[in-house]
Design a protein around this motif. Structure first.
Motif, PDB file in Angstrom:
ATOM      1  N   TRP A   5      65.260 104.367  34.414  1.00 49.81           N
ATOM      2  CA  TRP A   5      64.786 102.775  34.985  1.00 49.81           C
ATOM      3  C   TRP A   5      65.247 103.368  36.415  1.00 49.81           C
ATOM      4  O   TRP A   5      66.044 103.886  36.991  1.00 49.81           O
TER       5      TRP A   5
ATOM      6  N   ALA B 215      69.078  99.546  34.938  1.00 54.55           N
ATOM      7  CA  ALA B 215      67.819  98.155  34.929  1.00 54.55           C
ATOM      8  C   ALA B 215      69.438  97.318  34.368  1.00 54.55           C
ATOM      9  O   ALA B 215      68.585  95.738  34.616  1.00 54.55           O
TER      10      ALA B 215
ATOM     11  N   TYR C  65      67.823  94.117  36.548  1.00 50.58           N
ATOM     12  CA  TYR C  65      65.973  93.209  36.285  1.00 50.58           C
ATOM     13  C   TYR C  65      66.207  92.504  34.811  1.00 50.58           C
ATOM     14  O   TYR C  65      65.854  91.918  34.192  1.00 50.58           O
TER      15      TYR C  65
ATOM     16  N   ALA D  87      60.410 100.426  34.947  1.00 49.27           N
ATOM     17  CA  ALA D  87      61.024 101.177  34.326  1.00 49.27           C
ATOM     18  C   ALA D  87      59.574 102.024  34.210  1.00 49.27           C
ATOM     19  O   ALA D  87      58.425 102.365  34.986  1.00 49.27           O
TER      20      ALA D  87
END
Lengths: 155, 786
Positions: free
Chosen positions: B84, B334, B338, B480
């Protein structure tokens, strides 16, 4: 290398082992009984619990040579052919396992509890299990399974 | 509902082998001619390597080979990649320093691999490793995040200034500032989300095997996603094409995130297996697991909530520092971004949100996804903050939540932090949990406790999370580097039994049962006729694996899609054989019938006709009944719910007794209620463990002080209460199965419920803050200090 002899799940076995061989290594690596697991290196997790002369023991903490002549029982010896032992059946019925790694040790430990206390309370089951770690179930269904298994064994 | 279809509490197919000791975990497997590896690991958190002398060790009994980082570098082996890519506030990409599988010039955490010894027995490999002499120059370690960010800090990676991996933001900063400018109340909180060690009960293990005659590699490894490991290790580290690399993850003993990631040992073993060339096995000891399995959480956050006079939320401002450890692990970047910042709306209508995250390299084990991954961190800060806000403005903690909740008629609901919630009913979960926990009777119970010199408290957490980690387009836009769909192959055999190959991976979740129930329901056949296969890249076409509660939400619909393709094809075959129009064929309860007639064919008759095509529409259809499907949802799914914890505290000892824990979770459609409850139980145990018991501690030099079960407090049976769990579901709107995912809800919702309960109990004594884990000692000290 010295020779060690014992009875495992009713069969006489004998082998030459390095003196430092642990009972769990003997069971897994020499006898191929891989149902007994190793989950830690400080004798805390209980994945390796077997019965030695009828009592539960952590097989990661005993040398094979210490149980010379003993009667050892592992998870593989519990079921009667295709029929699960009532304690195994209680775990299946009550979803008392998830990944299955701690399960053999928990079941063997539970049987030793029931041996000395045929009708344990929930609190007694929880306290008895302090030598077994499970990361999946939150113990809720393990406790339920052991209570049900104990009842079935009385039955 | 059939006996083994959707909604039935089918007993698990996999249990018999686990209960009889016949599971096959990696360490249970041996290969002919197998050698054993032992990893020599750094005892220092941070040191320069001047040299590694293996001469004496190489002569030790049984030693076959010893390799160091220099050997792998000479072979141009690549670094362990991060899947990521996150960008800084200014648009520049994050720092991605190299992560060689075996350390080359520096070691960066205690446990970093320095050399691998390969010998005929494990004991010989271990004994020989003690004879390797490594010349280290020990460097100061960067451990504490604030100190690591300081200008004079020791640098984990020489080319990453201030150890700052990236400085990220989400939300509308100006709108949030404006909301705070007009606020009547601002409530702020500083909290730490404690670092955890995942502790799947099966330690990681691997067996690598190379076949010189054809150049094929096989790696058995304890992973949650074998195809992802094949892709990452094959393409980025060892440059082995996928058709020459087979990854097998048979029975895996728990993961909780820690077995998602591509670990150095996998690459070291695979590479070395061609050098030797003999199979090589490695099994971590628990002490190694503590210092090499990726850790979880480890956030420090300052957050502020702006409200108007009536307690309506106007704005939320969050500033987090996230420890990422010594290297970027597979999903490490990540998690604090996110999977964390995008959930900051929670279940509330907060109109303006701004969240910034600084991610910091330290000389500790890499930090990555652990059950919940980012969402527990977000939920903990929100639910602590909302409860604190209620207390500060004199409002009931239930009322402040009800007042600010997104209402059922507001879906789909676009949050200010990227996500669009599809469907839900948060007030209903709260109401059900209040009733199930007898919230109304709490004051009476509190009075009883006080009459016994105990303190009683109740705490609420109303959470939401994003599951079914997929929508590839969304994930791609968020950084991603791969798509996150799932695949399934449904193979109907000539006599009507079925094998399903799924790209999801089960390591305790019971997929062999739940997925078989989907097929049983689709085809109207008993579950005994269905076998689920997973975990072998040599068998399963492709897959993205299991994490982020994605198996049923993404893998499930892929199976359903393949089943529907089977039914479509079978319908064509039946129409031909029964000389009817396709549109007149109905399929129900395992039988195809021509509507309005008594002409019918059983499922197994059709499958036989497909493989013995004597009377078959051969010009239009290929023989066989075997279909593939890839499924990629359009949105995440959004499980939500309410957890209520009630505690009784003994002020003399600080002992916290959870007298009741109620969880009401909306997980969408429930396929197997028994398994769903079990998943919630397990998540709750990990959440309660985080709140009361578990905490990873490093000293200032980077030594892990909680490096065994003697020091790291795992929840045991007598630490946990019976758990009062139930589901109250609104069917999911993001996938055709209408499921949401259940693996992580317990770990996400529960920690703030526990801490809010403790603070509720202790508020009359003047305690207004306590950090996790709220151990007896800490609770007692808080009471003494108040």
């Amino acid at each position: 290398m010295p020779t060690v002899s014992m009875t495992v799940n009713g069969k006489s076995v004998s082998a030459e082992v390095e003196p430092r061989t642990l009972l769990v290594q003997y069971l897994r690596e020499h006898l191929g009984l891989t149902g007994t697991h190793v989950g830690c290196d400080t004798s805390q997790c209980g994945a390796c619990v077997v019965h030695v002369n009828g009592e539960s023991a952590k097989s990661c903490t005993i040398l094979a040579m210490q149980v010379e002549g003993a009667d050892v029982a592992t998870i593989e010896g519990l079921a009667d052919g295709d029929t699960l032992h009532p304690m195994q059946e209680a775990f299946r019925e009550n979803h008392g396992l998830q990944c299955g790694f701690c399960t053999p040790g928990v079941v063997m430990s539970a049987l030793d509890l029931v041996r000395t206390n045929a009708d344990p309370s929930e609190r007694e089951v929880r306290e008895w299990l302090e030598g077994n770690l499970c990361r999946c179930t939150g113990y809720h269904n393990i406790v339920k399974s052991i209570l049900a298994g104990a009842k079935a064994m009385q039955g | 509902m059939s006996e083994t279809g959707i909604g039935a509490a089918v007993r698990r197919v996999e249990d018999k082998r686990f209960l009889t000791g016949r599971g096959k975990y990696i360490d249970d497997i041996d290969q002919r001619g197998q050698l054993y590896a032992w990893m020599l690991r750094s005892p220092h958190a941070h040191a320069r390597i001047n040299g590694v002398d293996t001469a004496t060790a190489s002569q030790a009994p049984g030693v076959v080979a010893i390799f160091t980082g220099a050997d792998m570098a000479a072979d141009e082996v690549g670094g362990i990649p991060c899947a990521w890519q996150i960008h800084n506030k200014d648009g520049s990409p994050m720092h991605e320093p190299p992560h060689p599988p075996l350390a080359v010039d520096k070691v960066r955490h205690v446990g970093d691999q320095v050399a691998v010894v390969i010998a005929e027995t494990k004991a010989q490999a271990r004994d020989a490793a003690e004879l390797i002499a490594v010349d280290y120059d020990v460097l100061p370690a960067a451990i504490d995040m604030d100190l690591a960010l300081a200008d004079n800090a020791s640098l984990v990676h020489d080319d990453v200034p201030n150890n700052l991996c990236f400085d990220w933001e989400i939300g509308d900063k100006d709108a949030t500032e404006a909301a705070f400018a007009k606020a009547d109340h601002v409530v702020s909180i500083d909290i730490v989300n404690n670092r955890l060690i995942p502790n799947a009960m099966e330690p990681r293990a691997a067996i690598a095997q190379y076949e010189p005659s054809n150049g094929n590699y096989t790696l058995h490894t304890t992973t949650q996603n074998p195809h992802v490991i094949r892709l990452l290790m094959g393409a980025f580290v060892l440059q082995i094409p996928e058709h020459k690399l087979r990854i097998i993850a048979p029975d895996v003993g728990g993961g909780f995130g820690s077995k998602i990631f591509h670990y150095a040992e996998e690459a070291i073993l695979t590479w070395a297996s061609a050098k030797v060339p003999q199979p090589i096995k490695w099994t971590a000891e628990r002490s190694e697991s503590f210092i090499t399995d990726a850790h979880g959480r480890d956030h420090e956050t300052h957050a502020e909530l702006a409200m108007d006079k009536g307690g309506n939320f106007l704005g939320l401002r969050v500033s987090t520092k996230a420890n990422i450890g010594a290297y970027l692990s597979t999903f490490g970047a990540a998690v604090p971004t996110y999977l964390h910042g995008t959930l900051m709306a929670g279940v509330y209508t907060t109109p303006a949100i701004y969240c910034e995250v600084k991610t910091v390299f330290t000389n500790t084990v890499p930090v990555d996804a652990y059950r919940g991954a980012g969402r527990p961190e977000c939920t903990y800060l929100l639910e602590r903050l909302v409860t604190k806000a209620a207390r500060e403005i004199g409002m009931d903690p239930v009322e402040i939540r009800q007042k600010n909740m997104i209402q059922p008629d507001q879906f789909p609901y676009q949050t200010p932090v990227a996500l669009e919630y599809d469907v839900g009913n948060y007030p209903a979960s709260l109401d059900t949990a209040l009733q199930a926990s007898d919230y109304a009777g709490f004051e009476k119970r509190r009075a009883e406790s006080e009459s016994n010199d105990k303190r009683r408290g109740i705490g609420i957490s109303t959470y939401i999370e994003a599951c079914g980690i997929a929508p590839s387009a969304v994930a791609g836009a968020l950084g991603a580097r791969a798509g996150l769909y799932e695949s399934a192959q449904v193979r109907v055999h000539p006599t009507g039994s079925v094998t399903v190959y799924t790209g999801s991976h089960s390591h305790g979740q019971g997929h062999e049962t739940t997925f078989a129930q989907l097929v049983s329901e689709s085809f109207g056949i008993p579950i005994e006729q269905v076998e689920i296969k997973h975990g072998d890249t040599g068998e399963v076409q492709f897959g993205m694996g299991t994490y982020g509660s994605r198996s049923i939400a993404v893998g499930g619909p892929a199976i359903l899609k393949a089943c529907n393709k089977i039914i479509d094809k079978a319908t064509k075959i039946v129409a031909h054989i029964l000389e009817a129009s396709e549109s007149d064929i109905e399929f129900k309860d395992g039988k195809f019938t021509v509507s309005g007639t008594d002409r019918e064919m059983a499922f197994a008759e059709v499958s036989l006709a497909a493989y013995v095509p004597h009377n078959y529409p051969i010009e239009e259809l290929e023989p066989g009944l075997d279909e593939n499907a890839f499924y990629d949802p359009l949105n995440f799914s959004y499980p939500a719910g309410c957890h209520i914890c009630e505690v009784e505290i003994d002020p003399e000892t600080g002992d916290v007794d959870i007298t009741n824990f109620t969880a009401v979770d909306d997980v969408g459609r429930v396929i197997n209620p028994m398994i769903v409850e079990g998943q919630v139980h397990g998540g709750l145990a990990q959440g309660i463990g985080q709140a009361l018991l578990e905490g990873c501690v490093y000293d200032d030099s980077g030594q892990l002080l909680t490096g065994s079960y003697m020091d790291y407090t795992m929840p045991r049976a007598d630490n946990l209460p019976n758990l009062n769990v139930g589901t109250q579901s609104v069917l999911g709107a993001s996938n055709p199965l209408e499921v949401k995912g259940v693996g992580e809800v317990g770990a996400i919702g529960s920690p703030p419920a526990v801490i809010n309960a403790i603070l509720d109990a202790l508020a009359p004594l003047g305690v207004d803050d306590i950090s996790m884990p709220a151990t007896s000692a800490k609770v007692w000290q808080a009471i003494q200090n108040a």
